[in-house]
Design an enzyme around this catalytic site. Structure first.
Site, PDB file in Angstrom:
ATOM      1  N   GLU A  93       0.820  -1.206   0.000  1.00 20.24           N
ATOM      2  CA  GLU A  93       0.000   0.000   0.000  1.00 20.24           C
ATOM      3  C   GLU A  93       0.855   1.258   0.000  1.00 20.24           C
ATOM      4  OE1 GLU A  93      -3.964  -0.266   2.276  1.00 20.24           O
ATOM      5  OE2 GLU A  93      -2.759  -1.908   3.029  1.00 20.24           O
ATOM      6  N   CYS A 106       3.485   8.367   0.953  1.00 19.46           N
ATOM      7  CA  CYS A 106       3.810   7.463   2.051  1.00 19.46           C
ATOM      8  C   CYS A 106       3.926   6.063   1.458  1.00 19.46           C
ATOM      9  CB  CYS A 106       2.695   7.529   3.093  1.00 19.46           C
ATOM     10  SG  CYS A 106       2.919   6.380   4.448  1.00 19.46           S
ATOM     11  N   CYS A 113       3.586  -6.570   8.478  1.00 20.94           N
ATOM     12  CA  CYS A 113       4.592  -6.067   9.429  1.00 20.94           C
ATOM     13  C   CYS A 113       4.765  -7.100  10.540  1.00 20.94           C
ATOM     14  CB  CYS A 113       4.133  -4.744  10.032  1.00 20.94           C
ATOM     15  SG  CYS A 113       5.359  -3.974  11.130  1.00 20.94           S
ATOM     16  N   CYS A 117       2.518  -3.903  17.276  1.00 20.64           N
ATOM     17  CA  CYS A 117       1.993  -2.719  17.973  1.00 20.64           C
ATOM     18  C   CYS A 117       0.489  -2.895  18.132  1.00 20.64           C
ATOM     19  CB  CYS A 117       2.329  -1.449  17.202  1.00 20.64           C
ATOM     20  SG  CYS A 117       4.105  -1.223  16.964  1.00 20.64           S
ATOM     21  N   CYS A 120      -2.170  -0.790  16.048  1.00 17.87           N
ATOM     22  CA  CYS A 120      -1.987  -0.640  14.601  1.00 17.87           C
ATOM     23  C   CYS A 120      -2.637  -1.783  13.835  1.00 17.87           C
ATOM     24  CB  CYS A 120      -0.500  -0.584  14.273  1.00 17.87           C
ATOM     25  SG  CYS A 120      -0.179  -0.427  12.501  1.00 17.87           S
ATOM     26  N   SER A 221       8.939   6.137  16.559  1.00 15.87           N
ATOM     27  CA  SER A 221       7.630   5.972  17.195  1.00 15.87           C
ATOM     28  C   SER A 221       7.836   5.608  18.658  1.00 15.87           C
ATOM     29  CB  SER A 221       6.837   4.863  16.484  1.00 15.87           C
ATOM     30  OG  SER A 221       6.662   5.213  15.130  1.00 15.87           O
ATOM     31  N   LEU A 222       7.356   6.459  19.531  1.00 19.44           N
ATOM     32  CA  LEU A 222       7.603   6.260  20.971  1.00 19.44           C
ATOM     33  C   LEU A 222       6.317   5.824  21.679  1.00 19.44           C
ATOM     34  CD1 LEU A 222       9.750   6.484  23.179  1.00 19.44           C
ATOM     35  CD2 LEU A 222       9.175   8.922  23.413  1.00 19.44           C
ATOM     36  N   CYS A 345      -2.532   6.846   9.228  1.00 20.39           N
ATOM     37  CA  CYS A 345      -1.537   6.083   9.982  1.00 20.39           C
ATOM     38  C   CYS A 345      -2.181   4.889  10.671  1.00 20.39           C
ATOM     39  CB  CYS A 345      -0.915   6.934  11.081  1.00 20.39           C
ATOM     40  SG  CYS A 345      -0.079   8.391  10.525  1.00 20.39           S
TER      41      CYS A 345
HETATM   42  N1  SAH Z   1       6.990   0.639  11.636  1.00 22.56           N
HETATM   43  C1  SAH Z   1       7.363   2.036  11.536  1.00 22.56           C
HETATM   44  C2  SAH Z   1       6.750   2.696  10.328  1.00 22.56           C
HETATM   45  C3  SAH Z   1       5.259   2.889  10.400  1.00 22.56           C
HETATM   46  S1  SAH Z   1       4.947   4.569  10.634  1.00 22.56           S
HETATM   47  C4  SAH Z   1       6.998   2.749  12.831  1.00 22.56           C
HETATM   48  O1  SAH Z   1       6.325   2.155  13.656  1.00 22.56           O
HETATM   49  O2  SAH Z   1       7.454   3.871  13.037  1.00 22.56           O
HETATM   50  C5  SAH Z   1       3.306   4.595  11.093  1.00 22.56           C
HETATM   51  C6  SAH Z   1       3.071   5.515  12.281  1.00 22.56           C
HETATM   52  O3  SAH Z   1       1.668   5.448  12.587  1.00 22.56           O
HETATM   53  C7  SAH Z   1       3.816   5.075  13.519  1.00 22.56           C
HETATM   54  O4  SAH Z   1       4.262   6.176  14.245  1.00 22.56           O
HETATM   55  C8  SAH Z   1       2.733   4.362  14.317  1.00 22.56           C
HETATM   56  O5  SAH Z   1       2.978   4.392  15.693  1.00 22.56           O
HETATM   57  C9  SAH Z   1       1.502   5.145  13.947  1.00 22.56           C
HETATM   58  N2  SAH Z   1       0.250   4.385  14.080  1.00 22.56           N
HETATM   59  C10 SAH Z   1       0.086   3.058  14.039  1.00 22.56           C
HETATM   60  N3  SAH Z   1      -1.216   2.750  14.187  1.00 22.56           N
HETATM   61  C11 SAH Z   1      -1.883   3.916  14.317  1.00 22.56           C
HETATM   62  C12 SAH Z   1      -3.251   4.255  14.470  1.00 22.56           C
HETATM   63  N4  SAH Z   1      -4.210   3.327  14.487  1.00 22.56           N
HETATM   64  N5  SAH Z   1      -3.569   5.559  14.551  1.00 22.56           N
HETATM   65  C13 SAH Z   1      -2.626   6.513  14.480  1.00 22.56           C
HETATM   66  N6  SAH Z   1      -1.322   6.244  14.312  1.00 22.56           N
HETATM   67  C14 SAH Z   1      -0.947   4.958  14.248  1.00 22.56           C
END
Ligand code: SAH
Length: 357
Positions: A93, A106, A113, A117, A120, A221-222, A345
């Protein structure tokens, strides 16, 4: 088909070697590279500056395109989500996000993945496979061609964010190679300064990334200020905890160029990690590590079945931001784009929705 060599995966040097092996003069490599990346042509047939017999020969042994657009969704805000399939049928995607002055694409680094998380949707797919460098480059070409037409100039600069499906730092080599290919000035010419890669915290790769000569920007991503909560939300924290992550961030900070900052992303989950207390703990954490050239991007959670989290209220998002700012931490709220078509995201999970255009 999969036997054919995917030319978008080749760096300029590799393409030169490839054409030399065909007994062709060097300048053919340059013509082909431009045809692929600058003119974004979709077949050898369109490369009319090549002799016909060479085009036929290329067609037998190589390909310029391996991804197929399966569906394409257009949001009310202009965002477009592309659901593509690899030649072996895995979902890929990419999302096109226009603003008045620039376009952002993006892209995905993996199909699915492996990280789990909890908030996500992509995580629910598990890892299907790493994408090749060619498949990463092809996402950008496919999107630009769909939006502007094959070979048409793009009216705006293109920024890239490695924030689609997958963990870019678990497909490091292919990612870096794809970025190098896309930076060529006789190709897509998307320079590292226009690129941001987001990682969930693959600590050794943050160090490696910091050492790259020509590296893109970094986002981490924290999403939690302490290990107990982060273990739950982002299980990768059990492998590399917050202390290790922030030590790497501190080291990365030293590699920043003049005026450059890096980012922590913090997904705001209603009543889970979004209280004033969490905001204070987060600011204290960053201040303890004396991270000065960092900003926080607050991402209100994008809900998606079957995720159990909810977005924070607008009021709480504002309070969270204010607490951070009051403690000297720069914080921005990311405006969600393309939520209605599962393009925001954390919503990329090969979902079909109605309203395909
Ligand atoms: N794996 C990498 C790249 C993905 S970036 C990472 O985790 O950084 C995608 C971003 O969207 C990350 O910061 C993740 O924390 C955030 N994200 C994931 N699920 C989400 C959701 N349901 N709503 C908003 N942000 C989300």
């Amino acid at each position: 088909m999969s036997e054919k060599i995917h030319l978008l995966a080749l760096s300029k040097n590799e393409l030169t070697e490839f054409t030399e092996n065909l007994g062709e003069p060097k300048f053919r490599a340059s013509q082909i590279f431009k045809g692929l990346h600058e003119r974004r042509l979709q077949s050898f047939d369109e490369m009319t500056d090549l002799p016909k017999n060479l085009r036929e020969r290329l067609d037998e042994i190589a390909t310029v395109s391996t991804l197929k657009i399966e569906s394409r969704y257009v949001s009310i805000d202009g965002t477009r989500r592309f659901l593509m399939k690899t030649h072996d049928n895995f979902p890929v995607e990419a999302v096109f996000i226009p603003t008045d002055t620039r376009d952002t694409i993006c892209f995905s680094s993996q199909s699915g993945c492996p990280l789990k998380c909890d908030f996500c949707l992509t995580a629910k797919l598990g890892l299907l496979r790493n994408l090749t460098a060619g498949e990463i480059v092809e996402q950008i070409i496919t999107v630009l061609n769909d939006v502007y037409g094959v070979g048409e100039e793009t009216p705006h600069g293109t920024n890239l964010v490695g924030m689609g499906a997958g963990e870019p730092f678990l497909n490091f080599e292919n990612l870096i190679k794809a970025l190098e290919i896309m930076s060529a000035d006789d190709g897509l010419f998307i320079v590292p300064n226009r690129v941001t890669i987001s990682t969930a915290g693959i600590v050794p790769k943050i160090y490696e990334f910091a050492r790259l000569e020509n590296r893109p920007h970094l986002a981490i991503s924290l999403s939690a200020p302490d290990d107990k909560l982060r273990d739950k939300l982002m299980p990768i924290n059990k492998r590399w905890n917050i202390e290790e992550l922030l030590a790497a961030a501190k080291e990365f900070e030293k590699s920043l160029r003049a005026g450059e900052r890096f980012t922590f992303e913090y997904v705001l989950l209603g009543d889970v990690n979004d209280t004033d207390e969490h905001a204070r703990a987060l600011a204290n954490l960053l201040n303890r590590y004396e991270l000065q050239r960092v900003k926080i991007n607050l991402i209100p959670h994008n809900s998606a079945e079957p995720l159990e989290y909810k977005a924070s209220s607008a009021e709480q998002v504002k309070r969270f931001q204010n607490v951070l700012e009051s403690k000297g931490v720069a914080a921005f709220v990311r405006r969600p784009r393309g939520r209605d078509i599962y393009a925001a995201c954390g919503q990329l999970a090969a979902k079909s929705v109605s309203g395909e255009r």
